[in-house]
Every structure is written in structure tokens, then in C-alpha cells.
Design a protein around this motif. Structure first.
Motif, mmCIF file in Angstrom:
data_model
loop_
_atom_site.group_PDB
_atom_site.id
_atom_site.type_symbol
_atom_site.label_atom_id
_atom_site.label_comp_id
_atom_site.label_asym_id
_atom_site.label_seq_id
_atom_site.Cartn_x
_atom_site.Cartn_y
_atom_site.Cartn_z
ATOM 1 N N GLY A 155 0.773 -1.234 0.000
ATOM 2 C CA GLY A 155 0.000 0.000 0.000
ATOM 3 C C GLY A 155 0.804 1.283 0.000
ATOM 4 N N LYS A 156 2.131 1.181 -0.056
ATOM 5 C CA LYS A 156 2.950 2.393 -0.078
ATOM 6 C C LYS A 156 2.802 3.062 -1.447
ATOM 7 N N ALA A 157 2.433 4.329 -1.439
ATOM 8 C CA ALA A 157 2.215 5.076 -2.685
ATOM 9 C C ALA A 157 3.519 5.243 -3.460
ATOM 10 N N GLU A 158 3.437 5.023 -4.771
ATOM 11 C CA GLU A 158 4.601 5.179 -5.642
ATOM 12 C C GLU A 158 4.431 6.342 -6.615
ATOM 13 N N ARG A 159 3.208 6.537 -7.114
ATOM 14 C CA ARG A 159 2.921 7.671 -7.991
ATOM 15 C C ARG A 159 1.409 7.831 -8.105
ATOM 16 N N VAL A 160 1.001 8.958 -8.651
ATOM 17 C CA VAL A 160 -0.419 9.286 -8.772
ATOM 18 C C VAL A 160 -0.718 9.624 -10.226
ATOM 19 N N GLU A 161 -1.895 9.194 -10.676
ATOM 20 C CA GLU A 161 -2.362 9.539 -12.022
ATOM 21 C C GLU A 161 -3.763 10.112 -11.890
ATOM 22 N N ASP A 162 -3.972 11.303 -12.482
ATOM 23 C CA ASP A 162 -5.292 11.938 -12.437
ATOM 24 C C ASP A 162 -5.521 12.689 -13.743
ATOM 25 N N VAL A 163 -6.585 13.473 -13.800
ATOM 26 C CA VAL A 163 -6.920 14.181 -15.033
ATOM 27 C C VAL A 163 -5.770 15.098 -15.472
ATOM 28 N N PHE A 164 -5.046 15.677 -14.525
ATOM 29 C CA PHE A 164 -3.974 16.605 -14.875
ATOM 30 C C PHE A 164 -2.736 15.893 -15.415
ATOM 31 N N SER A 165 -2.422 14.720 -14.868
ATOM 32 C CA SER A 165 -1.286 13.970 -15.420
ATOM 33 C C SER A 165 -1.648 13.399 -16.795
ATOM 34 N N LYS A 166 -2.908 12.990 -16.981
ATOM 35 C CA LYS A 166 -3.365 12.531 -18.305
ATOM 36 C C LYS A 166 -3.275 13.671 -19.322
ATOM 37 N N LEU A 167 -3.705 14.856 -18.916
ATOM 38 C CA LEU A 167 -3.651 16.032 -19.786
ATOM 39 C C LEU A 167 -2.202 16.349 -20.170
ATOM 40 N N LYS A 168 -1.317 16.298 -19.217
ATOM 41 C CA LYS A 168 0.108 16.571 -19.471
ATOM 42 C C LYS A 168 0.687 15.560 -20.462
ATOM 43 N N MET A 169 0.413 14.265 -20.234
ATOM 44 C CA MET A 169 0.916 13.231 -21.155
ATOM 45 C C MET A 169 0.375 13.447 -22.562
ATOM 46 N N ALA A 170 -0.900 13.767 -22.658
ATOM 47 C CA ALA A 170 -1.532 13.953 -23.965
ATOM 48 C C ALA A 170 -0.948 15.162 -24.684
ATOM 49 N N ARG A 171 -0.788 16.279 -23.983
ATOM 50 C CA ARG A 171 -0.208 17.483 -24.607
ATOM 51 C C ARG A 171 1.187 17.191 -25.157
ATOM 52 N N GLU A 172 2.008 16.530 -24.347
ATOM 53 C CA GLU A 172 3.379 16.212 -24.781
ATOM 54 C C GLU A 172 3.373 15.279 -25.992
ATOM 55 N N HIS A 173 2.531 14.267 -25.951
ATOM 56 C CA HIS A 173 2.471 13.318 -27.071
ATOM 57 C C HIS A 173 1.972 13.984 -28.353
#
Length: 191
Positions: free
Chosen positions: A157-175
Motif C-alpha cells: 500500500g505504499k504510494a509510488e505515484r499518482v495519475e489523475d486528469v492533470f497527469s493525463k492532460l500533461k501526457m496527452a499534450r506532450e504526445h
């Protein structure tokens, strides 16, 4: 009974006003100020015929196609495409997730159920599970409506990273910038 003829002002020959069929009439009032435009994306079920540039790489053999990125309400709708079998991720949901499996099948190691082609599943907020695409499935494609975030965790259960609408938006813009569509291509999906 014969139809009644009307003159140019809508009155019938006997002087009665012709009635507008209210059921077939479009709404005549104003829409709320600030309301975003509708979003209509044709042919989302044509997975194999889709321009490859629309798929945003997320990990080796894993990509997504954004459909709606709601930055104002903290959710996203996307089609996830996985072209490998095995463990995809272990994650916890901060909000509910709705899934409609379009192709292939998948499941969570923590559950007995399988998400199969044409099936729907709902995953409650707070749940942590490990997504697996089984051997023999060449491609898994699922439409996900995700409210909140995925918190990717280790087996304890130790958090490693987070994915949300803003990280999706960032990935999409870069791609989209990199593939020649331009970073602003993603703006059409933001509401």
C-alpha cells in the motif's frame, strides 16, 4: 377527415390558430451562461481504424485515447489499450471508476470476476487492486470513466505515484506535440 389548410399567419381557414407540436419543437430558451459546449467524438468503437497518433503512450505496450478531461470536476474518460498480457498495475481509487470492456478481457487478482468484451464493471472508491491481462489476450481495450485519481502502490500500500486528469492532460499534450498534431489538439477534450 381532411387536413385543414392554413394561411401565412398560421390561422386555419376557419380562423383557429395552428398549434405547434411541442414535442417536436426544439428548446426555445437560453442555455445557462458559462455552460461548456457538448462534446461529440464519432467512431470511438472503431479501435483498429483509429489514427495511431490519437493513442497516447503511457507505458510499453500501453496507451490511452482521451475522450473527456474534466479539469473542473476532477475526472477523465479514456479508452485504455493494452497490447500485452501480464500484470499492468496495482492501484487504489480515490473515486469511483466505471469500465466498459470493448475488446479482450482482464481482471483483478483480488477478485473472482472477469471483465469481458461487452461487459460493464464499477469499482468503488478506496479499493486497491492489481490489474492483470491474462495469457492469450493479444489486445485489451476498455473505456474507463475515472473520478479522482489512481494511486499506484506497492503490495503493502505504499504510494509510488499518482495519475489523475492533470497527469493525463500533461501526457496527452506532450504526445500530441511530439507526433505533429500540436499540444493544443488535446484542448478539444477539456471541459
Amino acid at each position: 377527415m381532411s387536413p385543414t389548410s392554413t394561411n401565412e399567419n398560421g390561422s386555419s381557414a376557419n380562423g383557429a390558430r395552428a398549434k405547434l407540436d411541442d414535442k417536436a419543437a426544439p428548446y426555445q430558451g437560453e442555455q445557462p451562461y458559462g455552460m461548456p459546449n457538448d462534446l461529440v467524438i464519432p467512431s470511438i468503437m472503431d479501435i483498429d481504424g483509429t489514427d495511431e497518433r490519437l493513442w497516447v503512450p503511457q507505458a510499453p505496450d500501453v496507451s490511452f485515447r482521451p475522450l473527456l478531461l474534466s479539469t473542473s470536476q476532477g475526472y477523465f474518460v479514456n479508452i485504455l489499450r493494452v497490447k500485452k498480457s501480464g500484470i499492468l498495475s496495482r492501484h487504489q481509487h480515490t473515486g469511483p471508476v466505471h469500465a466498459f470492456t470493448l475488446k479482450g478481457k482482464w481482471h483483478y487478482l483480488e477478485h473472482d470476476w472477469w471483465a469481458t468484451e461487452g461487459g460493464y464493471s464499477m469499482e468503488p472508491p478506496g479499493e486497491t487492486h492489481t490489474l492483470e491481462v491474462p495469457e492469450g489476450v493479444e489486445e485489451m481495450v476498455t473505456l474507463f470513466h475515472v473520478t479522482g485519481a489512481y494511486v499506484y502502490v506497492d503490495p503493502y500500500g505504499k504510494a509510488e505515484r499518482v495519475e489523475d486528469v492533470f497527469s493525463k492532460l500533461k501526457m496527452a499534450r506532450e504526445h500530441y506535440e511530439k507526433c505533429g498534431l500540436g499540444a493544443s489538439f488535446v484542448d478539444q477534450f477539456i471541459r
